[in-house]
Each structure stands twice: as C-alpha cells, then as structure tokens.
Write a protein that holds these residues in place. Sequence first.
Motif, PDB file in Angstrom:
ATOM      1  N   LYS A 129     -59.312 -12.454  51.469  1.00 39.36           N
ATOM      2  CA  LYS A 129     -57.894 -12.593  51.785  1.00 39.36           C
ATOM      3  C   LYS A 129     -57.215 -11.296  51.340  1.00 39.36           C
ATOM      4  CE  LYS A 129     -57.792 -17.641  51.294  1.00 39.36           C
ATOM      5  NZ  LYS A 129     -57.376 -17.937  52.686  1.00 39.36           N
ATOM      6  N   ALA A 130     -57.049 -10.381  52.257  1.00 41.82           N
ATOM      7  CA  ALA A 130     -56.515  -9.062  51.930  1.00 41.82           C
ATOM      8  C   ALA A 130     -55.041  -8.949  52.331  1.00 41.82           C
ATOM      9  CB  ALA A 130     -57.312  -7.982  52.651  1.00 41.82           C
ATOM     10  N   ARG A 131     -54.356  -8.017  51.682  1.00 42.13           N
ATOM     11  CA  ARG A 131     -52.972  -7.735  52.080  1.00 42.13           C
ATOM     12  C   ARG A 131     -52.945  -7.114  53.475  1.00 42.13           C
ATOM     13  NH1 ARG A 131     -50.461  -3.865  47.979  1.00 42.13           N
ATOM     14  NH2 ARG A 131     -48.681  -4.118  49.368  1.00 42.13           N
ATOM     15  N   ARG A 132     -53.934  -6.262  53.741  1.00 40.25           N
ATOM     16  CA  ARG A 132     -54.027  -5.607  55.044  1.00 40.25           C
ATOM     17  C   ARG A 132     -55.484  -5.588  55.490  1.00 40.25           C
ATOM     18  NH1 ARG A 132     -49.360  -6.157  54.544  1.00 40.25           N
ATOM     19  NH2 ARG A 132     -47.640  -4.652  54.782  1.00 40.25           N
ATOM     20  N   PHE A 133     -55.699  -5.791  56.794  1.00 39.27           N
ATOM     21  CA  PHE A 133     -57.029  -5.662  57.388  1.00 39.27           C
ATOM     22  C   PHE A 133     -57.034  -4.465  58.336  1.00 39.27           C
ATOM     23  CE2 PHE A 133     -56.970 -10.161  56.239  1.00 39.27           C
ATOM     24  CZ  PHE A 133     -58.218 -10.324  55.664  1.00 39.27           C
ATOM     25  N   VAL A 134     -58.109  -3.689  58.279  1.00 36.67           N
ATOM     26  CA  VAL A 134     -58.294  -2.560  59.187  1.00 36.67           C
ATOM     27  C   VAL A 134     -59.556  -2.812  59.997  1.00 36.67           C
ATOM     28  CG1 VAL A 134     -58.691  -0.079  59.397  1.00 36.67           C
ATOM     29  CG2 VAL A 134     -57.162  -0.953  57.610  1.00 36.67           C
ATOM     30  N   ILE A 135     -59.398  -2.946  61.306  1.00 35.44           N
ATOM     31  CA  ILE A 135     -60.557  -3.145  62.187  1.00 35.44           C
ATOM     32  C   ILE A 135     -60.998  -1.774  62.702  1.00 35.44           C
ATOM     33  CG2 ILE A 135     -61.423  -4.226  64.287  1.00 35.44           C
ATOM     34  CD1 ILE A 135     -59.284  -6.392  63.891  1.00 35.44           C
ATOM     35  N   ALA A 136     -62.159  -1.340  62.241  1.00 35.90           N
ATOM     36  CA  ALA A 136     -62.687  -0.015  62.617  1.00 35.90           C
ATOM     37  C   ALA A 136     -64.131  -0.174  63.073  1.00 35.90           C
ATOM     38  CB  ALA A 136     -62.586   0.947  61.437  1.00 35.90           C
ATOM     39  N   THR A 137     -64.319  -1.068  64.036  1.00 30.91           N
ATOM     40  CA  THR A 137     -65.672  -1.430  64.462  1.00 30.91           C
ATOM     41  C   THR A 137     -66.232  -0.517  65.550  1.00 30.91           C
ATOM     42  OG1 THR A 137     -64.619  -3.086  65.881  1.00 30.91           O
ATOM     43  CG2 THR A 137     -65.525  -3.845  63.804  1.00 30.91           C
ATOM     44  N   GLY A 138     -65.423   0.437  66.000  1.00 33.34           N
ATOM     45  CA  GLY A 138     -65.944   1.454  66.906  1.00 33.34           C
ATOM     46  C   GLY A 138     -66.351   0.929  68.272  1.00 33.34           C
ATOM     47  N   SER A 139     -67.350   1.601  68.844  1.00 27.59           N
ATOM     48  CA  SER A 139     -67.789   1.251  70.189  1.00 27.59           C
ATOM     49  C   SER A 139     -69.298   1.350  70.299  1.00 27.59           C
ATOM     50  CB  SER A 139     -67.128   2.177  71.225  1.00 27.59           C
ATOM     51  OG  SER A 139     -67.518   3.533  71.005  1.00 27.59           O
ATOM     52  N   ALA A 140     -69.822   0.828  71.393  1.00 24.92           N
ATOM     53  CA  ALA A 140     -71.258   0.837  71.668  1.00 24.92           C
ATOM     54  C   ALA A 140     -71.467   1.292  73.110  1.00 24.92           C
ATOM     55  CB  ALA A 140     -71.836  -0.560  71.455  1.00 24.92           C
ATOM     56  N   PRO A 141     -72.679   1.690  73.465  1.00 31.08           N
ATOM     57  CA  PRO A 141     -72.924   2.117  74.844  1.00 31.08           C
ATOM     58  C   PRO A 141     -72.640   0.995  75.838  1.00 31.08           C
ATOM     59  CG  PRO A 141     -74.768   2.710  73.431  1.00 31.08           C
ATOM     60  CD  PRO A 141     -73.893   1.807  72.630  1.00 31.08           C
ATOM     61  N   PHE A 142     -71.960   1.345  76.918  1.00 39.82           N
ATOM     62  CA  PHE A 142     -71.772   0.401  78.016  1.00 39.82           C
ATOM     63  C   PHE A 142     -72.924   0.583  78.999  1.00 39.82           C
ATOM     64  CE2 PHE A 142     -70.265  -0.133  82.447  1.00 39.82           C
ATOM     65  CZ  PHE A 142     -70.108  -1.516  82.430  1.00 39.82           C
ATOM     66  N   VAL A 143     -73.648  -0.494  79.244  1.00 42.93           N
ATOM     67  CA  VAL A 143     -74.764  -0.454  80.195  1.00 42.93           C
ATOM     68  C   VAL A 143     -74.359  -1.235  81.432  1.00 42.93           C
ATOM     69  CG1 VAL A 143     -77.181  -1.040  80.594  1.00 42.93           C
ATOM     70  CG2 VAL A 143     -76.449  -0.264  78.324  1.00 42.93           C
ATOM     71  N   PRO A 144     -74.180  -0.576  82.564  1.00 41.18           N
ATOM     72  CA  PRO A 144     -73.704  -1.266  83.765  1.00 41.18           C
ATOM     73  C   PRO A 144     -74.784  -2.164  84.363  1.00 41.18           C
ATOM     74  CG  PRO A 144     -74.255   1.006  84.289  1.00 41.18           C
ATOM     75  CD  PRO A 144     -74.405   0.862  82.798  1.00 41.18           C
ATOM     76  N   PRO A 145     -74.374  -3.157  85.133  1.00 36.23           N
ATOM     77  CA  PRO A 145     -75.330  -4.100  85.727  1.00 36.23           C
ATOM     78  C   PRO A 145     -76.005  -3.528  86.972  1.00 36.23           C
ATOM     79  CG  PRO A 145     -73.101  -4.710  86.350  1.00 36.23           C
ATOM     80  CD  PRO A 145     -72.965  -3.541  85.408  1.00 36.23           C
ATOM     81  N   ALA A 262     -75.767   6.947  80.269  1.00 36.27           N
ATOM     82  CA  ALA A 262     -74.601   7.459  79.537  1.00 36.27           C
ATOM     83  C   ALA A 262     -73.356   7.191  80.356  1.00 36.27           C
ATOM     84  CB  ALA A 262     -74.767   8.954  79.253  1.00 36.27           C
ATOM     85  N   THR A 263     -73.074   5.910  80.561  1.00 36.35           N
ATOM     86  CA  THR A 263     -72.024   5.487  81.481  1.00 36.35           C
ATOM     87  C   THR A 263     -70.764   5.010  80.757  1.00 36.35           C
ATOM     88  OG1 THR A 263     -73.225   3.385  81.627  1.00 36.35           O
ATOM     89  CG2 THR A 263     -73.525   4.944  83.426  1.00 36.35           C
ATOM     90  N   GLY A 264     -70.532   5.535  79.583  1.00 36.65           N
ATOM     91  CA  GLY A 264     -69.303   5.200  78.876  1.00 36.65           C
ATOM     92  C   GLY A 264     -69.544   4.270  77.711  1.00 36.65           C
ATOM     93  N   ARG A 265     -68.425   3.794  77.135  1.00 37.93           N
ATOM     94  CA  ARG A 265     -68.462   3.010  75.900  1.00 37.93           C
ATOM     95  C   ARG A 265     -67.722   1.688  76.083  1.00 37.93           C
ATOM     96  NH1 ARG A 265     -71.972   5.127  72.591  1.00 37.93           N
ATOM     97  NH2 ARG A 265     -70.826   4.367  70.765  1.00 37.93           N
ATOM     98  N   LYS A 266     -68.046   0.741  75.216  1.00 39.17           N
ATOM     99  CA  LYS A 266     -67.307  -0.524  75.172  1.00 39.17           C
ATOM    100  C   LYS A 266     -66.987  -0.826  73.718  1.00 39.17           C
ATOM    101  CE  LYS A 266     -71.446  -3.415  74.887  1.00 39.17           C
ATOM    102  NZ  LYS A 266     -72.181  -4.575  75.447  1.00 39.17           N
ATOM    103  N   ALA A 267     -65.862  -1.455  73.484  1.00 38.03           N
ATOM    104  CA  ALA A 267     -65.445  -1.760  72.118  1.00 38.03           C
ATOM    105  C   ALA A 267     -66.414  -2.750  71.476  1.00 38.03           C
ATOM    106  CB  ALA A 267     -64.045  -2.342  72.114  1.00 38.03           C
ATOM    107  N   THR A 268     -66.713  -2.515  70.202  1.00 36.75           N
ATOM    108  CA  THR A 268     -67.580  -3.417  69.439  1.00 36.75           C
ATOM    109  C   THR A 268     -66.689  -4.476  68.787  1.00 36.75           C
ATOM    110  OG1 THR A 268     -69.112  -1.620  68.974  1.00 36.75           O
ATOM    111  CG2 THR A 268     -69.303  -3.593  67.614  1.00 36.75           C
ATOM    112  N   MET A 269     -66.676  -5.664  69.345  1.00 34.65           N
ATOM    113  CA  MET A 269     -65.799  -6.730  68.850  1.00 34.65           C
ATOM    114  C   MET A 269     -66.555  -8.025  68.562  1.00 34.65           C
ATOM    115  SD  MET A 269     -62.907  -5.267  68.667  1.00 34.65           S
ATOM    116  CE  MET A 269     -61.791  -6.634  68.376  1.00 34.65           C
ATOM    117  N   ASP A 270     -67.850  -8.073  68.868  1.00 37.76           N
ATOM    118  CA  ASP A 270     -68.599  -9.324  68.638  1.00 37.76           C
ATOM    119  C   ASP A 270     -69.302  -9.299  67.289  1.00 37.76           C
ATOM    120  OD1 ASP A 270     -70.325  -7.325  69.324  1.00 37.76           O
ATOM    121  OD2 ASP A 270     -71.528  -8.512  70.716  1.00 37.76           O
TER     122      ASP A 270
END
Length: 270
Positions: A129-145, A262-270
């Motif tokens: 239980k923090a006064r402030r949370f910082v989400i700095a989870t970065g990104s991961a490679p986006f692999v297209p279908p 190397a088709t870009g990045r996606k946010a790491t949120m999971d």
Amino acid sequence: MVETLKPDICVIGAGSGGLSVAAVKAKVILIERHQMGGDCLNYGCVPSKALIAAGKHAQSMRDAPKFGVHGKEPDVDFQQVHDHVQGVIETIAPMDSVERFEALGVTVIQEPGRFKDKKTVIAGKYEIKARRFVIATGSAPFVPPIPGLDEVDFDTNETVFNHTSDPGRMIIIGGGPIGMEMAQAHQRLGADVTVVEGFKALGKDDPELAAIVLDKIREDGVKILEMTKVVKVEKGAGNEIIVHVETAEGTDTVTGDRLLVATGRKATMD
C-alpha cells in the motif's frame, strides 16, 4: 501469510525508467518479475551497441584500402562476438543489480505484481500500500500474426544476441530502428541480410536524415525491400526459411537461414 508494506513509492518494473525512479531518496519498493535492468541492459541498448561496435571494427578493415592500408576480408568469430556482447552486459549489470539497489535502501521484490485495487499491489507474499505507484513495465516485441510464422524458428531482439554462429542469409521483417541497426551490424559481420518492410524503412523518422542512413546501409550491402508485404512464412529444405512477399509488381519469395522479426513493440501489461 501476507505481509503488508507501506512505502512512499512502489515501482513496478526494473528497467531504465523504473531504476531511475527507484534511486530517489525515499522509502521505495521495487518489483521485478524477470531481469534487473530490463530490456535496455539485457536485449536492447547495451547488447545492440556492443554488436554494432563489433561490426564497425569489421567494416573498418574493409574500408582500410581507401586510406592506402591493404589487408583481407575480416575473419569473424561469432562465438567471440557473442562473448564480447555478453561481456559488456556483465560489466554494466552490477549497476542495475538487486544488491546495488538494496544497498541504496530499496526493497526489491522479485515476483510478478498485480493490482488488487487502485491503492494496493500484490507481489508474492507481500501486499503493498504505497503513497504513489509508478508503472514502468516497458515493452516487449510485437509478433504479428503472419501465417506460418509459428512453424519456423525466428528471433526477436530478446533472442538475437544468443547466437554463436554465422547467420548466413538473414531475413529481417521490419525496417524500423531495431531492424535496420541489426541489419547493418550483421551485414558488416559477414551475413547476407535482406530487410522486408511493408511501408518505408525508418518511416517514422525525418525523411531526409533517414535517406542518408538508408543509403549508407545499402552501401554496406543490405538489401532493403520497401512497400513489400509479408503474406506467409514457411519452412524450406533443412533449416531454410522462405518468406512469401507481395509488392505492387506481384508476388515473390525471400529465402534465408535465419529470421529476425522486428515489427515494433507492445506494452508489457500482463
């Protein structure tokens, strides 16, 4: 048994952004489920620039005759190149280590974190239980279908630095910054590189500056196929990889021994 912690700041993610915040003079908890240093140290800035440096040295040998210095084509030992890249990572790693940040007074929790509610994060046995949370989870490679992609071996920036052998004919899908810097570095180290880009290579950068960079990369021998859509990937004979492409002129194939997506990045949120 759940232990409740009440820091000033809880940082989720120990990459470049998260570590910068965690170093502040406050009561900080840092959560990282994977590797300290994140993408930059382990798969991004540090290994890529180390590989580029190796390629630059190889290219300087090829350019030496322009200055009256004559030799031979560089003999590249990919095991030693790999070891050089890993050595650079290992040199910097202590600056991003658990031990260093704990010495700074940071509590490091090496577990996945998830929000229980907007004021509480759960990580392992801890409820934070923090006064402030910082989400700095970065990104991961986006692999297209892309059809067939899941049936062949391919690299992303998270695996391309693991190899210890000559890539031979290398195909790179994606002409953004990661794709182009890896293309030039591997070409200079002796690979035969083809980049396949659906739009314009370095299309998000200043067009005039991008043109200068792309001209130089082409001079180094990289083949850049722009406005070229990848429609299918399939396994050929042996370890061969066949990339089927489509252009305004029709369909074609590009054949190689190693594939980098190397088709870009996606946010790491999971």
